[in-house]
Structure formats: structure tokens, C-alpha cells
Design a protein around this motif. Structure first.
Motif, PDB file in Angstrom:
ATOM      1  N   GLU A  88       0.829  -1.208   0.000  1.00  0.00           N
ATOM      2  CA  GLU A  88       0.000   0.000   0.000  1.00  0.00           C
ATOM      3  C   GLU A  88       0.863   1.258   0.000  1.00  0.00           C
ATOM      4  O   GLU A  88       0.584   2.223  -0.728  1.00  0.00           O
ATOM      5  CB  GLU A  88      -0.922  -0.006   1.214  1.00  0.00           C
ATOM      6  CG  GLU A  88      -1.983   1.080   1.220  1.00  0.00           C
ATOM      7  CD  GLU A  88      -3.148   0.768   0.303  1.00  0.00           C
ATOM      8  OE1 GLU A  88      -3.047   1.105  -0.903  1.00  0.00           O
ATOM      9  OE2 GLU A  88      -4.144   0.199   0.769  1.00  0.00           O
ATOM     10  N   VAL A  89       1.909   1.251   0.794  1.00  0.00           N
ATOM     11  CA  VAL A  89       2.818   2.402   0.837  1.00  0.00           C
ATOM     12  C   VAL A  89       3.472   2.611  -0.529  1.00  0.00           C
ATOM     13  O   VAL A  89       3.570   3.739  -1.027  1.00  0.00           O
ATOM     14  CB  VAL A  89       3.893   2.205   1.932  1.00  0.00           C
ATOM     15  CG1 VAL A  89       4.995   3.254   1.808  1.00  0.00           C
ATOM     16  CG2 VAL A  89       3.250   2.266   3.319  1.00  0.00           C
ATOM     17  N   THR A  90       3.892   1.530  -1.150  1.00  0.00           N
ATOM     18  CA  THR A  90       4.578   1.633  -2.438  1.00  0.00           C
ATOM     19  C   THR A  90       3.650   2.109  -3.545  1.00  0.00           C
ATOM     20  O   THR A  90       4.036   2.945  -4.386  1.00  0.00           O
ATOM     21  CB  THR A  90       5.173   0.265  -2.825  1.00  0.00           C
ATOM     22  OG1 THR A  90       6.086  -0.156  -1.804  1.00  0.00           O
ATOM     23  CG2 THR A  90       5.916   0.351  -4.153  1.00  0.00           C
ATOM     24  N   SER A  91       2.405   1.609  -3.552  1.00  0.00           N
ATOM     25  CA  SER A  91       1.483   1.960  -4.629  1.00  0.00           C
ATOM     26  C   SER A  91       0.804   3.312  -4.408  1.00  0.00           C
ATOM     27  O   SER A  91       0.648   4.096  -5.345  1.00  0.00           O
ATOM     28  CB  SER A  91       0.421   0.867  -4.794  1.00  0.00           C
ATOM     29  OG  SER A  91      -0.349   0.738  -3.603  1.00  0.00           O
ATOM     30  N   PHE A  92       0.401   3.598  -3.191  1.00  0.00           N
ATOM     31  CA  PHE A  92      -0.324   4.841  -2.885  1.00  0.00           C
ATOM     32  C   PHE A  92       0.612   6.023  -2.700  1.00  0.00           C
ATOM     33  O   PHE A  92       0.256   7.161  -2.973  1.00  0.00           O
ATOM     34  CB  PHE A  92      -1.168   4.620  -1.624  1.00  0.00           C
ATOM     35  CG  PHE A  92      -2.083   5.741  -1.255  1.00  0.00           C
ATOM     36  CD1 PHE A  92      -2.921   6.330  -2.183  1.00  0.00           C
ATOM     37  CD2 PHE A  92      -2.125   6.210   0.057  1.00  0.00           C
ATOM     38  CE1 PHE A  92      -3.787   7.363  -1.829  1.00  0.00           C
ATOM     39  CE2 PHE A  92      -2.980   7.234   0.428  1.00  0.00           C
ATOM     40  CZ  PHE A  92      -3.817   7.807  -0.521  1.00  0.00           C
ATOM     41  N   ARG A  93       1.823   5.755  -2.224  1.00  0.00           N
ATOM     42  CA  ARG A  93       2.827   6.788  -1.956  1.00  0.00           C
ATOM     43  C   ARG A  93       2.228   7.957  -1.146  1.00  0.00           C
ATOM     44  O   ARG A  93       2.134   9.096  -1.619  1.00  0.00           O
ATOM     45  CB  ARG A  93       3.465   7.294  -3.260  1.00  0.00           C
ATOM     46  CG  ARG A  93       4.136   6.194  -4.066  1.00  0.00           C
ATOM     47  CD  ARG A  93       4.962   6.752  -5.211  1.00  0.00           C
ATOM     48  NE  ARG A  93       6.132   7.488  -4.739  1.00  0.00           N
ATOM     49  CZ  ARG A  93       7.265   6.926  -4.332  1.00  0.00           C
ATOM     50  NH1 ARG A  93       7.396   5.602  -4.320  1.00  0.00           N
ATOM     51  NH2 ARG A  93       8.271   7.681  -3.942  1.00  0.00           N
ATOM     52  N   PRO A  94       1.827   7.668   0.082  1.00  0.00           N
ATOM     53  CA  PRO A  94       1.179   8.706   0.897  1.00  0.00           C
ATOM     54  C   PRO A  94       2.131   9.858   1.199  1.00  0.00           C
ATOM     55  O   PRO A  94       3.326   9.665   1.393  1.00  0.00           O
ATOM     56  CB  PRO A  94       0.791   7.959   2.169  1.00  0.00           C
ATOM     57  CG  PRO A  94       1.768   6.824   2.258  1.00  0.00           C
ATOM     58  CD  PRO A  94       1.989   6.401   0.829  1.00  0.00           C
ATOM     59  N   GLU A  95       1.562  11.049   1.257  1.00  0.00           N
ATOM     60  CA  GLU A  95       2.321  12.221   1.699  1.00  0.00           C
ATOM     61  C   GLU A  95       2.324  12.322   3.225  1.00  0.00           C
ATOM     62  O   GLU A  95       3.188  12.985   3.802  1.00  0.00           O
ATOM     63  CB  GLU A  95       1.716  13.475   1.080  1.00  0.00           C
ATOM     64  CG  GLU A  95       1.832  13.509  -0.438  1.00  0.00           C
ATOM     65  CD  GLU A  95       0.904  14.519  -1.056  1.00  0.00           C
ATOM     66  OE1 GLU A  95       1.351  15.671  -1.280  1.00  0.00           O
ATOM     67  OE2 GLU A  95      -0.270  14.174  -1.319  1.00  0.00           O
ATOM     68  N   ALA A  96       1.336  11.700   3.850  1.00  0.00           N
ATOM     69  CA  ALA A  96       1.275  11.626   5.314  1.00  0.00           C
ATOM     70  C   ALA A  96       0.777  10.242   5.703  1.00  0.00           C
ATOM     71  O   ALA A  96      -0.084   9.667   5.025  1.00  0.00           O
ATOM     72  CB  ALA A  96       0.348  12.698   5.874  1.00  0.00           C
TER      73      ALA A  96
END
Length: 503
Positions: free
Chosen positions: A55-63
């Protein structure tokens, strides 16, 4: 902005008896989405760390925000923060939640740069200003913000708990949430806060002894939106105000909503408001959690429960008469010897109710964190899960765990063994036909989770992160313990408890 919210993994107790949807995180997600942000949620109770990494890799959250309502999850959360920073160095990582609010500065120091901030207090009023501050380049004005450079403005409280609505649609694998045979089970909040002041609890210190109620209309609308047939009412104490319980019941009756309900309340509240609970049984109330905590007056006085043993036993009789199945909680004092464990086993076998055991644990935010005279034997966050002893035991620690698990096993055989499964075959079969296996798994997992050798070995694990040392504090001024020092205005229907006796 892109925001990813994370709930940590299940703890020892919830691996068997319950797995609740992260309602607080869903509400924060709803608030952030209402403010125009892209939001996703990963619940590690039902997802793996690999799922989170993807999820972190695909969504690339700013926060990325991690909810920390339990101290035992703090090491896991710090490790997650470190991994996220390795993947996305510019991602703003923050913690929030009940337990971390009391140790915010210490956790930031332990994270050593992997965590940018901790938000103390309620998350719903803070998430909008936090995301706005990130967009504008400064979070110093966020209510409740704590960074390594210091604290910002005081935490704010919601003026009404009617909004935001929980973003339940963001949760995948909703069928994994359950409590006992209520499988699957959603959660809902009718009130927030507790006006009592039990010495072992931090609910009242977090909310400053305030008490807020959802409007019956909002409660009915939210209940109508819940698809699950079972609902856990998460209030610290359900139906303190009888007129409020009746008003919500009337709204559900008007909407012809019928589900099966599980709630938590106090013995004195049940005895005082029998008509409310009786009305709710007609709506589907089937299960009730009563925090008796002790079976004698001495123990009740120690925990400042403000009820008598007679009240507790009258409440059990009342619940039986209403047809409500009750789960009792008793607090195991590490000072117990073999005889005390034997007495508790006899009590547990003598009553028809389910009996749960939790180990007395001084938590930051509780009064006993500051007043408990016994020195902590460990400051490993992971052991602060109400299933391990963190103060000296009268018995050798090995013997203490053997007695604890032996007592739990006796209760388990009474309620969760094969005979119970056969007796509950209709419920079990119905759940399995719907593809719900949580209750079935619960029945046979006890020995896999509760093992005195494992609990003892947990004390020998290497410790990277430790709780801060408790500070002696004169708790004559109770407000010194509060996270939220000022309740909302009375126009927001806040009802702070009187200084002596609760409502």
C-alpha cells in the motif's frame, strides 16, 4: 493530499475473544476525506505487514498516521515508521490515539527522527488542521501537536460527536471483525467519555471527565447505514442517561432497525435504568460486559469502583432476568497467591456468566501510574497488554503465570470448549454457512495463545523501546492527569462529572 491511516496488529487478548473494527480511525478518515483529502486505511488486525508495504509503495502517501490506543503496539509502530521513512523519506509520519497521548514526547525521542509528530487528544478536530499545515509548510498551530521541538496548542475536543461519520467503506475484509459469536460485528458510538474516576482507568483522564452524547437522529442514521447484523456499542458505560437510551431506542424502532447488540456498562447503571436495558432487549440486546473488577469490597475500594459486591450480584441477577448474557471482568492483582486464584476459580465456576481475567497494569494516564508503590519490574511496552505482570508478583513469576493460565483454562473449558461448541451448533453452523469463521476459530485457539511458558519467555526478549519512568504526582488535583483539560461548552451537551460522586 494523500493520507494513509494504519491500525496496528492485534494483541494477545484480541487474538481470541474479539477483533473490533477501528472505529476511531474510520472517523478520522471520514474527517480527512470531508476536508478533501485522498484517504486509505490499512488495519493490521486483518492485513499483513506485506499488505501495508504494498500500500505504501502503490499509494505513496504524503502523510501516514498510526493509531496507538494500546501501549503494547508502540514498538511495532516505531518500526513501521522507520520502514516508511526508508521508502518515502519525505512522508510525514505521525502517531495519535489514547495511549500515546500520555507519552508523546518520550515516544518521539525513542523514534529518533522516524516519527515527525504525535497528536495528543481527539483526532477528528486535529486531522484537518494537520493536513492543512503540511500543505502550507508548518504544523505548529495544530491542536494537540507535539514534535521534538515542543508542544503546540492544547488539544481540542469535538463539540458534537454526531460528525464526522466513520468512513466504513474504506475498510476491506469487514467480515473479519467479531466479538464472541457476533460474527461479523460492526461498532458504533453513542456517547464519549466517562464521569467516573476508577484508579486503574485512563478514559476519564483522557477526556477530562467530560461526557458527550450523539443525537438520536444521528445515531439512528448511522445504525441504518451499517450492513452487519451485529453491532458492538463501544461506549465506556452504556446508557448512563436513561432518557438518551430511550430516545435512541425510539429512533431505531421508528426506522424498524433490528440487530443483535453487545455493550459495556456498570452494575449501578443497570440497576438504576432497568427499563432502558429491558427496552433494548426487545431491539436485540443479547450480550453485556460488566467490569466487576473484584468480588469483594476490599478490591472494589482499591479500584475506586464506587459500587458494592451486593450491587454487582444484583446486577447479574437483573441481567439474567432480562435474558442478557453477561461477561464479567475481574482484575488479577500480581499479589495474588494460590489460595486467591483458587477462590476466583470457584467463583467463576459457580456463576453462569463468562468470566474474563485481566492483570492489574499501571498505565500512563491512570492514577495508579503515579501512585502505585510497587516498582515496575519491566518497562517493555509490549508487556503492557493486561495479560503480563509488570509489577512484582507474590508468587514466583513462573508460578504466577501457571496459576493465571490454569484459571483461564478452567473458565475456557466452561464456556469455549467442545461442549459449548456443540451446544452452540446452530449459531456456529449459521456463521459457517455465511462464510464467517471467526467464532469457530476462537473456540479452539486458546491453548495456542495462552501458554505460561510463552508468557514467561516474553520477559526475556531483547528490549529496544521502554516506557518512561513513572513520575510521582500529587493527584489531589485530578486535572493534572487530564489530556483534555477543558470540556466543550454546555451548548455542545457536555456534562462534566461533579467533583465527588459521579452521575
Amino acid at each position: 493530499m494523500r493520507l494513509l491511516l494504519v491500525h496496528p496488529s492485534a494483541l494477545m487478548y484480541s487474538e481470541i475473544f474479539l477483533r473490533l473494527e477501528p472505529l476511531g480511525l474510520e472517523r478520522i478518515a471520514g474527517a480527512a476525506r470531508d476536508a478533501g483529502h485522498q484517504v486509505r486505511v490499512t488495519d493490521l488486525q486483518v492485513h499483513s505487514h506485506r499488505d501495508l508495504e504494498e500500500e505504501v509503495t502503490s499509494f505513496r502517501p504524503e502523510a501516514l498516521g498510526i493509531s496507538l490506543n494500546y501501549l503494547a503496539n508502540i514498538p511495532e509502530a516505531i518500526d513501521i515508521a522507520r520502514r516508511v521513512k526508508q521508502t518515502l523519506p519525505d512522508c510525514f509520519v505521525f502517531f495519535g490515539g489514547h495511549s500515546v497521548s500520555f507519552v508523546a514526547q518520550e515516544v518521539l525521542e525513542q523514534a529518533d527522527g522516524a516519527v515527525d509528530a504525535v497528536v495528543r487528544g481527539e483526532g477528528e478536530p486535529a486531522i484537518g488542521p494537520l493536513m492543512e499545515g503540511l500543505r502550507d509548510g508548518s504544523v505548529e498551530g495544530v491542536p494537540g501537536i507535539v514534535t521534538l521541538s515542543g508542544r503546540g496548542p492544547a488539544p481540542q475536543m469535538l463539540h458534537s460527536i454526531d460528525l464526522p461519520r466513520p468512513a466504513r467503506d474504506l475498510m476491506r475484509r469487514r467480515n473479519r471483525y467479531f466479538i464472541g459469536e457476533l460474527d461479523p460485528c460492526a461498532s458504533i458510538e453513542f456517547t464519549r467519555g466517562c464521569p467516573w474516576d476508577c484508579s486503574f482507568c485512563s478514559a476519564w483522564t483522557f477526556y477530562g471527565r467530560s461526557y458527550r452524547k450523539a443525537s438520536p437522529e444521528a445515531a439512528g442514521e448511522e445504525m441504518a447505514s451499517i450492513r452487519e447484523p451485529n453491532v458492538f456499542i463501544v461506549d465506556d458505560v452504556a446508557f448512563i442517561r436513561p432518557e438518551h437510551g430511550h430516545a435512541i431506542a425510539a429512533e431505531l424502532e421508528r426506522r424498524k432497525i433490528r440487530k443483535r447488540y453487545y455493550l459495556e456498562t456498570r452494575s449501578d447503571v443497570l440497576l438504576r435504568n432497568v427499563e432502558v436495558f429491558q427496552r433494548w432487549t426487545r431491539l436485540g440486546l443479547r450480550y453485556m460486559f460488566l467490569g466487576m473488577e473484584a468480588i469483594d469490597a476490599e478490591g472494589l475500594d482499591l479500584y475506586r469502583k464506587r459500587v458494592s459486591p451486593d450491587d454487582n450480584f444484583k446486577a447479574l441477577e437483573t441481567a439474567r432476568r432480562l435474558g442478557i448474557d453477561v461477561a464479567i471482568n475481574l482484575i488479577v492483582d500480581p499479589a495474588w497467591d494460590e489460595e486467591r486464584f483458587r477462590v476466583v476459580r470457584e467463583f467463576a465456576l459457580a456463576v453462569p456468566e463468562i468470566v474474563h481475567l485481566t492483570v492489574m497494569t499501571p498505565y500512563p494516564g491512570t492514577e495508579i501510574w503515579h501512585t502505585e508503590s510497587r516498582r515496575l519490574t519491566t518497562r517493555d511496552y509490549r508487556l503492557f497488554d493486561i495479560q503480563h505482570a509488570v509489577v512484582p508478583t507474590t508468587l514466583p513469576l513462573k508460578d504466577f503465570y501457571e496459576e493465571l493460565v490454569r484459571t483461564q483454562a478452567v473458565i475456557n473449558r466452561k464456556h469455549l470448549g467442545l461442549s459449548t461448541a456443540l451446544g452452540a451448533l446452530r449459531v456456529l453452523g449459521g456463521n459457517l454457512l455465511r462464510g464467517q469463521t471467526n467464532f469457530a476459530r476462537m473456540l479452539w485457539r486458546f491453548n495456542q495463545v495462552y501458554d505460561p511458558r510463552k508468557q514467561l519467555a516474553d520477559h526475556d526478549r531483547p528490549v529496544r523501546y521502554e516506557l518512561p519512568m513513572p513520575k510521582r504526582l500529587d493527584v489531589g488535583d485530578r486535572s493534572l492527569l487530564y489530556v483534555h483539560s477543558k470540556p466543550p461548552s454546555r451548548g455542545a451537551d457536555a456534562r462534566p462529572a461533579p467533583p465527588a460522586e459521579p452521575v
